[in-house]
Design a protein around this motif. Structure first.
Motif, PDB file in Angstrom:
ATOM      1  N   ILE A  95       0.838  -1.201   0.000  1.00 23.46           N
ATOM      2  CA  ILE A  95       0.000   0.000   0.000  1.00 23.46           C
ATOM      3  C   ILE A  95       0.872   1.249   0.000  1.00 23.46           C
ATOM      4  N   VAL A  96       1.937   1.243   0.789  1.00 24.84           N
ATOM      5  CA  VAL A  96       2.846   2.406   0.848  1.00 24.84           C
ATOM      6  C   VAL A  96       3.471   2.650  -0.518  1.00 24.84           C
ATOM      7  N   GLU A  97       3.821   1.592  -1.241  1.00 25.31           N
ATOM      8  CA  GLU A  97       4.401   1.751  -2.576  1.00 25.31           C
ATOM      9  C   GLU A  97       3.430   2.442  -3.525  1.00 25.31           C
ATOM     10  N   VAL A  98       2.158   2.052  -3.449  1.00 24.00           N
ATOM     11  CA  VAL A  98       1.165   2.681  -4.325  1.00 24.00           C
ATOM     12  C   VAL A  98       0.923   4.123  -3.906  1.00 24.00           C
ATOM     13  N   ARG A  99       0.914   4.366  -2.598  1.00 20.98           N
ATOM     14  CA  ARG A  99       0.804   5.748  -2.133  1.00 20.98           C
ATOM     15  C   ARG A  99       1.923   6.606  -2.733  1.00 20.98           C
ATOM     16  N   ALA A 100       3.130   6.070  -2.731  1.00 19.68           N
ATOM     17  CA  ALA A 100       4.266   6.825  -3.270  1.00 19.68           C
ATOM     18  C   ALA A 100       4.057   7.160  -4.739  1.00 19.68           C
ATOM     19  N   ALA A 101       3.536   6.204  -5.492  1.00 19.85           N
ATOM     20  CA  ALA A 101       3.317   6.416  -6.922  1.00 19.85           C
ATOM     21  C   ALA A 101       2.344   7.566  -7.170  1.00 19.85           C
ATOM     22  N   ILE A 102       1.386   7.732  -6.281  1.00 23.95           N
ATOM     23  CA  ILE A 102       0.379   8.788  -6.446  1.00 23.95           C
ATOM     24  C   ILE A 102       0.803  10.089  -5.772  1.00 23.95           C
ATOM     25  N   GLU A 103       1.225   9.989  -4.514  1.00 23.46           N
ATOM     26  CA  GLU A 103       1.374  11.185  -3.688  1.00 23.46           C
ATOM     27  C   GLU A 103       2.630  12.005  -3.977  1.00 23.46           C
ATOM     28  N   ILE A 104       3.703  11.354  -4.388  1.00 25.11           N
ATOM     29  CA  ILE A 104       4.912  12.122  -4.692  1.00 25.11           C
ATOM     30  C   ILE A 104       4.681  13.019  -5.908  1.00 25.11           C
ATOM     31  N   GLU A 105       4.071  12.460  -6.942  1.00 24.98           N
ATOM     32  CA  GLU A 105       3.756  13.273  -8.121  1.00 24.98           C
ATOM     33  C   GLU A 105       2.713  14.328  -7.796  1.00 24.98           C
ATOM     34  N   ALA A 106       1.751  13.976  -6.958  1.00 26.16           N
ATOM     35  CA  ALA A 106       0.731  14.949  -6.563  1.00 26.16           C
ATOM     36  C   ALA A 106       1.369  16.124  -5.836  1.00 26.16           C
ATOM     37  N   ALA A 107       2.342  15.850  -4.979  1.00 25.64           N
ATOM     38  CA  ALA A 107       3.022  16.930  -4.247  1.00 25.64           C
ATOM     39  C   ALA A 107       3.754  17.857  -5.212  1.00 25.64           C
ATOM     40  N   ARG A 108       4.412  17.273  -6.213  1.00 32.19           N
ATOM     41  CA  ARG A 108       5.130  18.089  -7.206  1.00 32.19           C
ATOM     42  C   ARG A 108       4.159  18.985  -7.979  1.00 32.19           C
ATOM     43  N   LEU A 109       3.071  18.389  -8.443  1.00 30.33           N
ATOM     44  CA  LEU A 109       2.092  19.164  -9.206  1.00 30.33           C
ATOM     45  C   LEU A 109       1.417  20.215  -8.343  1.00 30.33           C
ATOM     46  N   ALA A 110       1.151  19.881  -7.084  1.00 28.87           N
ATOM     47  CA  ALA A 110       0.506  20.843  -6.192  1.00 28.87           C
ATOM     48  C   ALA A 110       1.375  22.076  -5.993  1.00 28.87           C
ATOM     49  N   ALA A 111       2.680  21.875  -5.926  1.00 30.69           N
ATOM     50  CA  ALA A 111       3.580  23.017  -5.746  1.00 30.69           C
ATOM     51  C   ALA A 111       3.524  23.957  -6.950  1.00 30.69           C
ATOM     52  N   ARG A 213      10.733  16.105  -2.595  1.00 29.41           N
ATOM     53  CA  ARG A 213      11.712  15.501  -1.674  1.00 29.41           C
ATOM     54  C   ARG A 213      11.066  15.143  -0.327  1.00 29.41           C
ATOM     55  N   ILE A 214      10.261  16.049   0.205  1.00 30.96           N
ATOM     56  CA  ILE A 214       9.629  15.814   1.512  1.00 30.96           C
ATOM     57  C   ILE A 214       8.625  14.672   1.428  1.00 30.96           C
ATOM     58  N   SER A 215       7.824  14.658   0.363  1.00 33.16           N
ATOM     59  CA  SER A 215       6.847  13.588   0.198  1.00 33.16           C
ATOM     60  C   SER A 215       7.539  12.239   0.072  1.00 33.16           C
ATOM     61  N   ARG A 216       8.609  12.197  -0.723  1.00 38.82           N
ATOM     62  CA  ARG A 216       9.336  10.938  -0.897  1.00 38.82           C
ATOM     63  C   ARG A 216       9.970  10.492   0.420  1.00 38.82           C
ATOM     64  N   ALA A 217      10.558  11.425   1.156  1.00 39.61           N
ATOM     65  CA  ALA A 217      11.205  11.076   2.424  1.00 39.61           C
ATOM     66  C   ALA A 217      10.191  10.527   3.424  1.00 39.61           C
ATOM     67  N   HIS A 218       9.007  11.130   3.451  1.00 36.04           N
ATOM     68  CA  HIS A 218       7.959  10.674   4.366  1.00 36.04           C
ATOM     69  C   HIS A 218       7.552   9.233   4.052  1.00 36.04           C
ATOM     70  N   LEU A 219       7.294   8.956   2.784  1.00 38.88           N
ATOM     71  CA  LEU A 219       6.837   7.624   2.400  1.00 38.88           C
ATOM     72  C   LEU A 219       7.974   6.598   2.469  1.00 38.88           C
ATOM     73  N   ASP A 220       9.197   7.035   2.160  1.00 38.25           N
ATOM     74  CA  ASP A 220      10.342   6.146   2.335  1.00 38.25           C
ATOM     75  C   ASP A 220      10.511   5.782   3.811  1.00 38.25           C
ATOM     76  N   GLY A 221      10.227   6.756   4.681  1.00 34.95           N
ATOM     77  CA  GLY A 221      10.323   6.502   6.118  1.00 34.95           C
ATOM     78  C   GLY A 221       9.310   5.465   6.576  1.00 34.95           C
ATOM     79  N   LEU A 222       8.098   5.548   6.039  1.00 29.13           N
ATOM     80  CA  LEU A 222       7.099   4.537   6.372  1.00 29.13           C
ATOM     81  C   LEU A 222       7.557   3.149   5.916  1.00 29.13           C
ATOM     82  N   ALA A 223       8.098   3.103   4.701  1.00 27.36           N
ATOM     83  CA  ALA A 223       8.582   1.824   4.176  1.00 27.36           C
ATOM     84  C   ALA A 223       9.720   1.277   5.037  1.00 27.36           C
ATOM     85  N   ALA A 224      10.618   2.172   5.487  1.00 32.78           N
ATOM     86  CA  ALA A 224      11.739   1.746   6.317  1.00 32.78           C
ATOM     87  C   ALA A 224      11.253   1.210   7.668  1.00 32.78           C
ATOM     88  N   ASP A 225      10.207   1.831   8.218  1.00 32.81           N
ATOM     89  CA  ASP A 225       9.663   1.351   9.495  1.00 32.81           C
ATOM     90  C   ASP A 225       9.154  -0.085   9.384  1.00 32.81           C
TER      91      ASP A 225
END
Length: 227
Positions: A95-111, A213-225
């Motif tokens: 689930i975290v992997e799929v979140r990353a696929a959606i949310e990292i790009e969403a964060a970039r576009l939102a900016a 970068r922040i979105s990726r770090a957050h989701l990478d952190g979840l994956a690392a946990d």
């Protein structure tokens, strides 16, 4: 030996000692464990090391954190070979992997695309998330999801929004499971508050690189946990 490796070894050693004490019957099923400060003093390690050790034992099904109450004994032996926890971790990691696929790009576009109204909505969602610090795990996850939904909405891509909303029920269930499995909240209340605030501010500033970068770090952190 690196500092990170040293910390990992200490956490492993602390988990081994706590597991030994649990197996020996020092704390019965249903018993509340001493606080992190007490355990840190007993084990001769820092509170962060104790917290990581408790997460390890929670992942083995031995402990469970109860919001606002502490950490309690679920079992005095690990779940058989840890397979139940392993399978649960793998499902959440997917689930975290799929979140990353959606949310990292969403964060970039939102900016790039966020309006003033979008930013205001994200900041309101942050306030609600902070207010949910003492709520149940499910209520907290719903508040957390609202922040991520506001970011996705600010991307102004209807397909991304549709994908996100389709995923929300599974994401919410997985995040509640993850909190219980790893004891992520404990006394922390609303974890990762600074990361979420930094993401919103990067979007508000129009800084696509920082938001990504922040979105990726957050989701990478979840994956690392999840290990």
């Amino acid at each position: 030996m690196t500092a990170a490796l040293s910390r990992n070894l200490l956490a492993d050693q602390a988990a081994d000692e706590l597991r030994r004490r649990l197996t020996a019957g020092e704390w019965a099923v249903g018993t509340k464990l001493p606080g992190e400060t007490t355990l840190a003093a007993e084990l001769g390690v820092g509170r962060s090391t104790v917290r990581e050790a408790l997460r390890m034992l929670a992942g083995q099904g031995m402990l469970r954190a109860r919001q606002g109450s502490g950490v309690f004994v679920e079992r005095t032996e690990p779940v058989a070979d840890g397979w139940e926890a392993v399978l649960q971790r793998e499902a959440i990691a997917s689930i975290v992997e799929v979140r990353a696929a959606i949310e990292i790009e969403a964060a970039r576009l939102a900016a790039v695309r966020a309006t003033g109204a979008d930013v205001a909505a994200m900041r309101r969602a942050l306030d609600v998330r902070a207010a949910a610090a003492d709520a149940s795990d499910r209520e907290f996850v719903d508040a957390d999801t609202a922040v991520h939904r506001a970011v996705v909405t600010a991307a102004h891509n209807p397909v991304l929004s549709e994908l996100f909303e389709t995923l929300v029920p599974r994401v919410a269930a997985a995040m509640v499971e993850m909190i219980g499995l790893l004891g992520l909240r404990g006394r922390e209340g609303a974890p990762d508050a600074d990361e979420h605030a930094a993401l919103v501010e990067a979007i508000a500033a129009g800084d696509a690189d920082a938001a990504t970068r922040i979105s990726r770090a957050h989701l990478d952190g979840l994956a690392a946990d999840l290990g």
